[in-house]
Design a protein around this motif. Sequence first.
Motif, PDB file in Angstrom:
ATOM      1  N   GLU A   1      -7.819  57.246 135.371  1.00 40.63           N
ATOM      2  CA  GLU A   1      -8.397  58.439 134.921  1.00 40.63           C
ATOM      3  C   GLU A   1      -9.803  58.562 134.266  1.00 40.63           C
ATOM      4  O   GLU A   1      -9.518  57.962 132.925  1.00 40.63           O
ATOM      5  N   VAL A   2     -10.602  59.249 134.558  1.00 42.25           N
ATOM      6  CA  VAL A   2     -11.942  58.761 133.978  1.00 42.25           C
ATOM      7  C   VAL A   2     -12.071  60.552 133.300  1.00 42.25           C
ATOM      8  O   VAL A   2     -12.396  61.643 134.276  1.00 42.25           O
ATOM      9  N   GLY A   3     -12.693  60.671 132.225  1.00 40.58           N
ATOM     10  CA  GLY A   3     -13.081  61.840 131.571  1.00 40.58           C
ATOM     11  C   GLY A   3     -14.461  62.386 132.276  1.00 40.58           C
ATOM     12  O   GLY A   3     -15.043  61.510 132.749  1.00 40.58           O
ATOM     13  N   TYR A   4     -14.771  63.659 132.167  1.00 37.72           N
ATOM     14  CA  TYR A   4     -15.769  64.184 132.720  1.00 37.72           C
ATOM     15  C   TYR A   4     -16.975  63.509 132.159  1.00 37.72           C
ATOM     16  O   TYR A   4     -18.169  63.391 133.084  1.00 37.72           O
ATOM     17  N   GLY A   5     -17.034  63.242 131.046  1.00 40.26           N
ATOM     18  CA  GLY A   5     -18.276  62.675 130.397  1.00 40.26           C
ATOM     19  C   GLY A   5     -18.664  61.370 130.527  1.00 40.26           C
ATOM     20  O   GLY A   5     -19.625  60.750 130.102  1.00 40.26           O
ATOM     21  N   LEU A   6     -17.652  60.823 131.711  1.00 42.26           N
ATOM     22  CA  LEU A   6     -17.869  59.332 131.834  1.00 42.26           C
ATOM     23  C   LEU A   6     -18.250  59.077 133.434  1.00 42.26           C
ATOM     24  O   LEU A   6     -18.199  58.063 134.053  1.00 42.26           O
ATOM     25  N   GLU A   7     -18.048  60.432 134.246  1.00 40.52           N
ATOM     26  CA  GLU A   7     -17.825  60.566 135.517  1.00 40.52           C
ATOM     27  C   GLU A   7     -19.279  59.950 136.341  1.00 40.52           C
ATOM     28  O   GLU A   7     -19.182  59.329 137.567  1.00 40.52           O
ATOM     29  N   LEU A   8     -20.419  60.093 135.410  1.00 38.42           N
ATOM     30  CA  LEU A   8     -21.611  59.528 136.009  1.00 38.42           C
ATOM     31  C   LEU A   8     -21.744  58.145 136.026  1.00 38.42           C
ATOM     32  O   LEU A   8     -22.572  57.369 136.746  1.00 38.42           O
TER      33      LEU A   8
ATOM     34  N   TYR B   1     -21.474  50.100 128.664  1.00 39.93           N
ATOM     35  CA  TYR B   1     -22.588  49.547 127.775  1.00 39.93           C
ATOM     36  C   TYR B   1     -23.804  49.486 128.325  1.00 39.93           C
ATOM     37  O   TYR B   1     -24.675  49.656 127.681  1.00 39.93           O
ATOM     38  N   ARG B   2     -23.757  49.232 129.801  1.00 42.71           N
ATOM     39  CA  ARG B   2     -25.105  49.224 130.473  1.00 42.71           C
ATOM     40  C   ARG B   2     -25.693  50.574 130.592  1.00 42.71           C
ATOM     41  O   ARG B   2     -26.711  50.824 131.015  1.00 42.71           O
ATOM     42  N   ASN B   3     -24.649  51.738 130.406  1.00 39.59           N
ATOM     43  CA  ASN B   3     -25.356  52.947 130.738  1.00 39.59           C
ATOM     44  C   ASN B   3     -24.918  53.999 129.474  1.00 39.59           C
ATOM     45  O   ASN B   3     -24.446  54.934 129.570  1.00 39.59           O
ATOM     46  N   PRO B   4     -25.239  53.465 128.106  1.00 38.04           N
ATOM     47  CA  PRO B   4     -24.874  54.525 127.181  1.00 38.04           C
ATOM     48  C   PRO B   4     -25.431  55.969 127.074  1.00 38.04           C
ATOM     49  O   PRO B   4     -25.057  56.850 126.675  1.00 38.04           O
ATOM     50  N   GLU B   5     -26.698  56.178 127.748  1.00 37.49           N
ATOM     51  CA  GLU B   5     -27.439  57.287 127.898  1.00 37.49           C
ATOM     52  C   GLU B   5     -26.743  58.356 128.656  1.00 37.49           C
ATOM     53  O   GLU B   5     -27.031  59.600 128.579  1.00 37.49           O
TER      54      GLU B   5
END
Length: 173
Positions: free
Chosen positions: A114-121, A161-165
């Motif tokens: 289950e992934v929060g919306y702030g990590l779905e990208l 870690y590869r996509n902190p932005e």
Amino acid sequence: MRNFQYILLLTLLTTFGCNSQSNRSEYIYDSYERVNDFADVLTDDQEANLGELLKSLEDSIGSQLVILTLDSLGELTIEEYSIQVAENWQIGRANYDDGILIMLAIKDRKIRIEVGYGLELIIKDEIAKQIIDNTIVPEFRAGNFNGGLTQASKEIINLIYRNPELVGKKSND
């Protein structure tokens, strides 16, 4: 008469209040750990090591990754159960919605990320499915629950870690 009405009201509230919780997950508690092994598939050392791995993500980026294992989902689907747990535990930071729950129901043979919306990208549905199918399931079939959960956690952490932005960004931002 007034005492009778009070007792009747109290009885009705108690009865209906208890019945309204019947769809609620039995493992939802007010607090949680990073590793919640209610199915008892991990040793204490494995739980501690996995907890340290999850803590490293939280300490460095701020995102939270939580693991939940349980025996059975009861009458709920894994989607319903995981959403209830994620919402109740408020996994991730509120302003970022950057929490992830890896959930395993042993007897039901169900796994969900289950992934929060702030990590779905970063962790899209197809990526979560690949992690389940290619990492978790093969390890679980071999009886290696710790290996599956550890490797899946490392893959998720490395993606973050590869996509902190992208942490905290939503697809409609």
